[in-house]
Design a protein around this motif. Structure first.
Motif, PDB file in Angstrom:
ATOM      1  N   THR A   1       0.856  -1.192   0.000  1.00  0.00           N
ATOM      2  CA  THR A   1       0.000   0.000   0.000  1.00  0.00           C
ATOM      3  C   THR A   1       0.890   1.239   0.000  1.00  0.00           C
ATOM      4  O   THR A   1       2.011   1.210   0.505  1.00  0.00           O
ATOM      5  CB  THR A   1      -0.900   0.068   1.251  1.00  0.00           C
ATOM      6  OG1 THR A   1      -0.080  -0.019   2.417  1.00  0.00           O
ATOM      7  CG2 THR A   1      -1.932  -1.036   1.268  1.00  0.00           C
TER       8      THR A   1
ATOM      9  N   ASP B   1      -0.851   4.598   0.788  1.00  0.00           N
ATOM     10  CA  ASP B   1      -2.116   5.323   0.930  1.00  0.00           C
ATOM     11  C   ASP B   1      -1.926   6.839   0.929  1.00  0.00           C
ATOM     12  O   ASP B   1      -1.031   7.362   1.592  1.00  0.00           O
ATOM     13  CB  ASP B   1      -2.806   4.920   2.242  1.00  0.00           C
ATOM     14  CG  ASP B   1      -3.244   3.462   2.283  1.00  0.00           C
ATOM     15  OD1 ASP B   1      -3.119   2.775   1.249  1.00  0.00           O
ATOM     16  OD2 ASP B   1      -3.721   3.027   3.342  1.00  0.00           O
TER      17      ASP B   1
ATOM     18  N   THR C   1      -4.734  10.495  -0.150  1.00  0.00           N
ATOM     19  CA  THR C   1      -5.891  10.925  -0.929  1.00  0.00           C
ATOM     20  C   THR C   1      -5.440  11.236  -2.360  1.00  0.00           C
ATOM     21  O   THR C   1      -4.274  11.550  -2.602  1.00  0.00           O
ATOM     22  CB  THR C   1      -6.548  12.162  -0.289  1.00  0.00           C
ATOM     23  OG1 THR C   1      -5.538  13.121  -0.005  1.00  0.00           O
ATOM     24  CG2 THR C   1      -7.288  11.797   0.980  1.00  0.00           C
TER      25      THR C   1
ATOM     26  N   LYS D   1      -6.000  13.702  -4.262  1.00  0.00           N
ATOM     27  CA  LYS D   1      -5.513  15.061  -4.537  1.00  0.00           C
ATOM     28  C   LYS D   1      -4.029  15.213  -4.193  1.00  0.00           C
ATOM     29  O   LYS D   1      -3.372  16.123  -4.694  1.00  0.00           O
ATOM     30  CB  LYS D   1      -6.358  16.099  -3.786  1.00  0.00           C
ATOM     31  CG  LYS D   1      -6.265  16.009  -2.277  1.00  0.00           C
ATOM     32  CD  LYS D   1      -7.195  16.998  -1.583  1.00  0.00           C
ATOM     33  CE  LYS D   1      -7.079  16.860  -0.063  1.00  0.00           C
ATOM     34  NZ  LYS D   1      -8.000  17.728   0.658  1.00  0.00           N
ATOM     35  N   LYS D   2      -3.509  14.316  -3.357  1.00  0.00           N
ATOM     36  CA  LYS D   2      -2.088  14.388  -2.969  1.00  0.00           C
ATOM     37  C   LYS D   2      -1.246  13.261  -3.570  1.00  0.00           C
ATOM     38  O   LYS D   2      -0.039  13.219  -3.359  1.00  0.00           O
ATOM     39  CB  LYS D   2      -1.959  14.261  -1.448  1.00  0.00           C
ATOM     40  CG  LYS D   2      -2.558  15.387  -0.636  1.00  0.00           C
ATOM     41  CD  LYS D   2      -2.321  15.068   0.845  1.00  0.00           C
ATOM     42  CE  LYS D   2      -3.017  16.044   1.752  1.00  0.00           C
ATOM     43  NZ  LYS D   2      -3.029  15.554   3.147  1.00  0.00           N
TER      44      LYS D   2
ATOM     45  N   SER E   1      -8.693  -7.672  -2.439  1.00  0.00           N
ATOM     46  CA  SER E   1      -9.039  -6.950  -1.206  1.00  0.00           C
ATOM     47  C   SER E   1     -10.485  -6.484  -1.266  1.00  0.00           C
ATOM     48  O   SER E   1     -11.001  -6.176  -2.343  1.00  0.00           O
ATOM     49  CB  SER E   1      -8.145  -5.720  -1.054  1.00  0.00           C
ATOM     50  OG  SER E   1      -8.650  -4.843  -0.067  1.00  0.00           O
TER      51      SER E   1
ATOM     52  N   GLN F   1     -11.859   2.543  -1.401  1.00  0.00           N
ATOM     53  CA  GLN F   1     -11.564   3.005  -0.043  1.00  0.00           C
ATOM     54  C   GLN F   1     -10.975   4.406  -0.086  1.00  0.00           C
ATOM     55  O   GLN F   1     -10.075   4.673  -0.901  1.00  0.00           O
ATOM     56  CB  GLN F   1     -10.588   2.032   0.651  1.00  0.00           C
ATOM     57  CG  GLN F   1      -9.987   2.515   1.956  1.00  0.00           C
ATOM     58  CD  GLN F   1     -11.032   2.746   3.048  1.00  0.00           C
ATOM     59  OE1 GLN F   1     -12.161   2.265   2.983  1.00  0.00           O
ATOM     60  NE2 GLN F   1     -10.665   3.514   4.058  1.00  0.00           N
ATOM     61  N   PHE F   2     -11.496   5.277   0.729  1.00  0.00           N
ATOM     62  CA  PHE F   2     -10.964   6.640   0.874  1.00  0.00           C
ATOM     63  C   PHE F   2      -9.454   6.548   1.131  1.00  0.00           C
ATOM     64  O   PHE F   2      -9.023   5.838   2.042  1.00  0.00           O
ATOM     65  CB  PHE F   2     -11.663   7.317   2.061  1.00  0.00           C
ATOM     66  CG  PHE F   2     -11.404   8.791   2.168  1.00  0.00           C
ATOM     67  CD1 PHE F   2     -12.325   9.712   1.703  1.00  0.00           C
ATOM     68  CD2 PHE F   2     -10.235   9.250   2.756  1.00  0.00           C
ATOM     69  CE1 PHE F   2     -12.081  11.080   1.815  1.00  0.00           C
ATOM     70  CE2 PHE F   2      -9.985  10.614   2.865  1.00  0.00           C
ATOM     71  CZ  PHE F   2     -10.899  11.527   2.404  1.00  0.00           C
TER      72      PHE F   2
ATOM     73  N   GLN G   1      -7.206   5.327  -1.026  1.00  0.00           N
ATOM     74  CA  GLN G   1      -6.571   4.177  -1.691  1.00  0.00           C
ATOM     75  C   GLN G   1      -6.954   4.069  -3.175  1.00  0.00           C
ATOM     76  O   GLN G   1      -7.255   2.981  -3.657  1.00  0.00           O
ATOM     77  CB  GLN G   1      -6.959   2.873  -0.985  1.00  0.00           C
ATOM     78  CG  GLN G   1      -6.237   2.634   0.336  1.00  0.00           C
ATOM     79  CD  GLN G   1      -6.321   1.185   0.756  1.00  0.00           C
ATOM     80  OE1 GLN G   1      -7.401   0.609   0.795  1.00  0.00           O
ATOM     81  NE2 GLN G   1      -5.190   0.581   1.063  1.00  0.00           N
TER      82      GLN G   1
ATOM     83  N   TYR H   1      -4.497   1.509  -4.759  1.00  0.00           N
ATOM     84  CA  TYR H   1      -4.684   0.127  -4.286  1.00  0.00           C
ATOM     85  C   TYR H   1      -6.040  -0.420  -4.724  1.00  0.00           C
ATOM     86  O   TYR H   1      -6.146  -1.571  -5.185  1.00  0.00           O
ATOM     87  CB  TYR H   1      -4.576   0.146  -2.759  1.00  0.00           C
ATOM     88  CG  TYR H   1      -4.593  -1.186  -2.054  1.00  0.00           C
ATOM     89  CD1 TYR H   1      -3.438  -1.952  -1.947  1.00  0.00           C
ATOM     90  CD2 TYR H   1      -5.753  -1.660  -1.443  1.00  0.00           C
ATOM     91  CE1 TYR H   1      -3.444  -3.156  -1.256  1.00  0.00           C
ATOM     92  CE2 TYR H   1      -5.769  -2.857  -0.754  1.00  0.00           C
ATOM     93  CZ  TYR H   1      -4.610  -3.605  -0.664  1.00  0.00           C
ATOM     94  OH  TYR H   1      -4.617  -4.796   0.018  1.00  0.00           O
TER      95      TYR H   1
ATOM     96  N   TYR I   1     -10.259  -6.514   6.476  1.00  0.00           N
ATOM     97  CA  TYR I   1      -9.147  -6.043   7.311  1.00  0.00           C
ATOM     98  C   TYR I   1      -8.662  -7.208   8.180  1.00  0.00           C
ATOM     99  O   TYR I   1      -9.397  -7.751   8.982  1.00  0.00           O
ATOM    100  CB  TYR I   1      -9.574  -4.823   8.137  1.00  0.00           C
ATOM    101  CG  TYR I   1      -9.605  -3.581   7.276  1.00  0.00           C
ATOM    102  CD1 TYR I   1     -10.601  -3.420   6.313  1.00  0.00           C
ATOM    103  CD2 TYR I   1      -8.614  -2.613   7.373  1.00  0.00           C
ATOM    104  CE1 TYR I   1     -10.600  -2.315   5.471  1.00  0.00           C
ATOM    105  CE2 TYR I   1      -8.618  -1.493   6.540  1.00  0.00           C
ATOM    106  CZ  TYR I   1      -9.610  -1.356   5.594  1.00  0.00           C
ATOM    107  OH  TYR I   1      -9.605  -0.265   4.754  1.00  0.00           O
TER     108      TYR I   1
ATOM    109  N   THR J   1      -2.300  -3.570   7.837  1.00  0.00           N
ATOM    110  CA  THR J   1      -3.417  -2.828   8.447  1.00  0.00           C
ATOM    111  C   THR J   1      -2.942  -2.030   9.658  1.00  0.00           C
ATOM    112  O   THR J   1      -3.517  -0.987   9.983  1.00  0.00           O
ATOM    113  CB  THR J   1      -4.559  -3.762   8.866  1.00  0.00           C
ATOM    114  OG1 THR J   1      -4.017  -4.866   9.561  1.00  0.00           O
ATOM    115  CG2 THR J   1      -5.359  -4.240   7.691  1.00  0.00           C
TER     116      THR J   1
ATOM    117  N   VAL K   1      -2.193   1.669   9.226  1.00  0.00           N
ATOM    118  CA  VAL K   1      -3.277   2.669   9.208  1.00  0.00           C
ATOM    119  C   VAL K   1      -3.340   3.314  10.597  1.00  0.00           C
ATOM    120  O   VAL K   1      -3.229   2.617  11.612  1.00  0.00           O
ATOM    121  CB  VAL K   1      -4.627   1.992   8.867  1.00  0.00           C
ATOM    122  CG1 VAL K   1      -5.776   2.993   8.918  1.00  0.00           C
ATOM    123  CG2 VAL K   1      -4.552   1.328   7.497  1.00  0.00           C
TER     124      VAL K   1
ATOM    125  N   ILE L   1     -12.840   1.999  11.138  1.00  0.00           N
ATOM    126  CA  ILE L   1     -13.107   0.931  10.159  1.00  0.00           C
ATOM    127  C   ILE L   1     -13.626  -0.308  10.885  1.00  0.00           C
ATOM    128  O   ILE L   1     -14.631  -0.913  10.483  1.00  0.00           O
ATOM    129  CB  ILE L   1     -11.834   0.612   9.340  1.00  0.00           C
ATOM    130  CG1 ILE L   1     -11.490   1.797   8.420  1.00  0.00           C
ATOM    131  CG2 ILE L   1     -12.017  -0.662   8.520  1.00  0.00           C
ATOM    132  CD1 ILE L   1     -10.119   1.737   7.772  1.00  0.00           C
TER     133      ILE L   1
END
Ligand code: CAA
Length: 246
Positions: A92, A94, A96, A98-99, A140, A147-148, A150, A153, A185, A191, A194, A202
């Motif tokens: 992963t 991770d 958002t 926008k970034k 997954s 998923q927010f 991801q 992923y 998860y 995990t 996170v 979650i």
């Protein structure tokens, strides 16, 4: 003669439980680890031996086609032709959308999606020619529902099941099954990366009330790799404590 199984990312959380389950099933098991972590892999192998699990370990970079080609060449020469492939290795990065950097997009696509092609391509033809094979792709829940944080992923993992369905059709007449398992998860390093607060939010949405264990996934992998599982192909098994019901 025992069938030979390769588990990518075999020294990781779900990978370790999967190697153990396939050993119990009587398979000769090869675990791959990420090229570079030789000391960690040797220590892992010793720990497995101490529990009476004999597992060979080989390095590979699944994001590289040539690396996968070299790996399967070595395994075939040292041990024999590969009958079972569990595409379990993944990563992963991770953030958002926008970034998200191009590097983090490509790293996850190259490993989690292209890695499945890079590995399967090396063994599939041999399985077809010998008339028996099992490929299990670990996807997954986040490939099924998104998923927010991801986008990379979720895209890669959704792609994995498209690959499964196409390859399943190509293998069906030749005794080669291809299936996806979509874990929810699971209590592994991935995990735990996170943030605690996000993870608790979650877990609160998982109907059974807790994360799964690597064994929850490994049992299903072994089931799909059984000689008697030849009628199960192209399927996607959700193992997520009820978090997502498709
Ligand atoms: N839905 C809607 N909005 C949300 C949200 C959600 N789930 N989570 C955060 N937001 C909002 C915040 O309130 C904040 O809003 P404002 O800008 O209006 O204040 C904004 O989004 C934050 O955006 P940022 O870009 O700053 O995000 P961040 O840097 O704080 O967090 C993240 C990004 C670290 C990726 C975080 O979203 C995250 O940890 N997400 C969970 C990722 C996840 O579940 N990973 C699973 C790893 S395990 C695995 O992948 C195995 C498997 O297969 C299941």
């Amino acid at each position: 003669m025992s069938r030979i199984a390769v588990v990518t990312g075999g020294t990781g959380g779900i990978g370790t439980a999967t190697c153990q389950a396939l050993c119990r099933q009587g398979r000769r098991v090869v675990a791959t680890y990420h090229a570079g972590n030789h000391a960690g892999a040797a220590a892992w192998q010793q720990a497995m031996q101490a529990q009476s699990f004999e597992v060979a370990v080989y390095p590979v970079d699944i994001s590289g086609f040539v690396s996968c080609q070299e790996l399967i060449g070595r395994v075939t020469a040292d041990i024999g032709a590969v009958d079972i492939l569990v595409n379990n290795a993944g990563m992963t990065r991770d953030s958002t959308l926008k970034k998200m950097s191009v590097e983090n997009w490509l790293a996850v696509i190259n490993t989690d999606l292209n890695g499945v092609f890079n590995m399967t391509r090396q063994v599939f033809d041999g399985m077809l020619m010998r008339g028996w094979g099992r490929v299990v792709n670990i996807s997954s829940v986040n490939g099924q529902k998104g998923q927010f944080g991801q986008a990379n992923y979720s895209a890669a993992k959704a792609g994995v099941h498209g690959f499964t369905m196409a390859a399943a059709q190509e293998g069906a007449r030749k005794g080669v099954t291809v299936n996806t398992i979509s874990p929810g998860y699971i209590g592994t390093e991935m995990t735990l990366a996170v943030a605690e607060e996000v993870r608790q939010q979650i877990i609160a949405k998982i109907p059974v009330g807790h994360m799964g264990t690597p064994d929850d996934i490994a049992r299903a992998v072994a089931f799909l790799c059984d000689d008697a599982a030849g009628f199960i192909t192209g399927a996607d098994f959700s193992i997520n404590g009820g978090q997502h019901m498709g």
